[in-house]
Design an enzyme around this catalytic site. Sequence first.
Site, PDB file in Angstrom:
ATOM      1  N   ASP A  43      -6.889   3.974  -4.552  1.00 21.89           N
ATOM      2  CA  ASP A  43      -7.487   3.749  -3.243  1.00 21.89           C
ATOM      3  C   ASP A  43      -8.176   5.057  -2.875  1.00 21.89           C
ATOM      4  OD1 ASP A  43      -7.258   1.549  -0.954  1.00 21.89           O
ATOM      5  OD2 ASP A  43      -7.148   3.482   0.049  1.00 21.89           O
ATOM      6  N   LYS A  74       0.859  -1.182   0.000  1.00 20.42           N
ATOM      7  CA  LYS A  74       0.000   0.000   0.000  1.00 20.42           C
ATOM      8  C   LYS A  74       0.890   1.224   0.000  1.00 20.42           C
ATOM      9  CE  LYS A  74      -4.537   0.461   0.477  1.00 20.42           C
ATOM     10  NZ  LYS A  74      -5.400  -0.556  -0.078  1.00 20.42           N
TER      11      LYS A  74
HETATM   12  N1  GLU Z   1      -7.112  -0.192  -3.147  1.00 20.92           N
HETATM   13  C1  GLU Z   1      -7.876  -1.355  -3.438  1.00 20.92           C
HETATM   14  C2  GLU Z   1      -7.923  -2.275  -2.232  1.00 20.92           C
HETATM   15  O1  GLU Z   1      -7.759  -1.854  -1.117  1.00 20.92           O
HETATM   16  C3  GLU Z   1      -7.424  -2.039  -4.724  1.00 20.92           C
HETATM   17  C4  GLU Z   1      -6.011  -2.475  -4.758  1.00 20.92           C
HETATM   18  C5  GLU Z   1      -5.589  -2.985  -6.134  1.00 20.92           C
HETATM   19  O2  GLU Z   1      -6.410  -3.031  -7.018  1.00 20.92           O
HETATM   20  O3  GLU Z   1      -4.418  -3.315  -6.263  1.00 20.92           O
HETATM   21  O4  GLU Z   1      -8.176  -3.438  -2.339  1.00 20.92           O
END
Ligand code: GLU
Length: 547
Positions: free
Chosen positions: A277, A237
């Site tokens: 996100d 993240k």
């Molecule tokens: N941010 C989204 C999550 O928390 C998607 C992450 C992604 O697609 O890599 O799952």
Amino acid sequence: MKTTKALVIEDSATHRKLVESILAKSEDDHFAIETAQRLDEGLQKLARTQYDVVLLDLMLPDSEGMETFDRVRQQSGHVPIVVLSGVDDVNMAARAVEAGAQAFLVKGETEAKQLIRAVRYAVQRAHAEHAEWDAPMFHLAQQQFLKAAHLMGLDDNIRERLLFPQRSLVVTLPFRRDDYAEVETVFGYRVQHVLTMGPTKGGIRYHEEVNLGETSALAMWMTWKCALMRLPFGGAKGGVAIDPTTLSRAELQRLTRRYTTEIITMIGPDKDIPAPDMGTNEQVMAWVMDTYSQHIGHAVPEVVTGKPVSLGGSLGRREATGRGLVYLVSEAAAHLHMDLKRSTAVVQGFGNVGSNAAKFLEEMGVRVIGVSDVNTGIYNENGLSINALSEHVAKHRTLVGFPDGQEITNRQLLELPCDILVPAAMQNQITGENAPRIQCKLLAEGANGPTTLEADEILNEKGVFVLPDILGNAGGVTVSYFEWVQDTQNYNWTLEEVNDRLHKVMVDAFRRTTMRAQRDKLDMRTAALIEGVQRVAEAKLARGLFP
Ligand code: GLU
């Protein structure tokens, strides 16, 4: 905008008023200011209230010099102190900085802007020094993991390896707003939790309260999520501690390009693949992709997912989190013998996840009686039209003023009687405090970390069926995986192919989780976590140790 609580301890009424009026006029910050004229009064206030910053005159009627500083420091713990110094007391002020004050300002020689910046940076620095890991979300992620580790009898060595991320990068980046007035220093993060099973995967969040602990919690959840869905990724993240709603398009682009440059050695299609996100979107991903591609020398669409379709984004990715969640709601309803056509739903959050979840629920015949955004909740017991809500938001950028419903608070919204409750906004929404009043049968988590451990226990006792976040919102990363596969193969799928495959993956994970929950008498969250953790543990053991 977050409010900064400041305590000004200063005996001169003139200086006190001056400081107060300068802070009150700041356009970029919001201060709640309290004052004290004597040290004992200041110490009493510090004992009662948690401040974000103390502005301190060292020469007070009841205490002078370093003694003043030491006593305030003792009482205030990690709260940053900015010393307000007289022209003749600069040496003493410097000594206070050596002893741990964040900064000093000379009274009468300090401009308004300087004062505001000194206070803002003191708060940020203290936060960076003391609170980076110390985030409630990280404690939650670690506690959930430890509970699962205990119940599954996870090997001690592996448990310790998984408790902290493998790689964390903290960067500071210079950022200037459109008016060129000043250069701000902004904190950014990229955390990779597990690098065992392939590249790492996870979004980039822009929010003013992002820190290392929060980013790490989100990275850890990505690991379990990817493993639960059987995607060949570890969790990651990223984030930037800034409020994106205050930025112009040009500012957002500059910030994104600089942040990407700062983390560029960590990302790559075989290393770590960012995605949207909270606070970021397709456009931000396009800028990340472009910045990375400029650096490499040719277009590399597969370095990010959730980008515009014209740049190699996947059909169906934008709606995927909401769609995946509603596929699960449908499975859960069958499992619970609930008739969706006679069910009601409340959706907290009307961003990408919430608005799409609401739309797909409505399409399935569910009556959506409540929705909310950061500004307000909207309630209509006869059902809301999601189309009308989306049109209103497209026009006004907020749900406020929506004519066909009653405005309620977010708190009231969560406690509405309904069959399905979908938290699709921030973390930490359903807590020990409000869980006893939650009235849904099915809790379908679209957000990451919306429910605390304490709340979990209360919901379990009440018999609420939970679709936990790592399962509930996994549709997004699943279609991100499809996007990456399409990009690396240079072969595009149709929307039907994307949605069919998403459906299969979601249903498969749902069945594995419910089977494990029933077999081992676990709640759904723990079952989903164990399902994910076990796969990671197996992979770690299979690879062994190097060297
Ligand atoms: N941010 C989204 C999550 O928390 C998607 C992450 C992604 O697609 O890599 O799952």
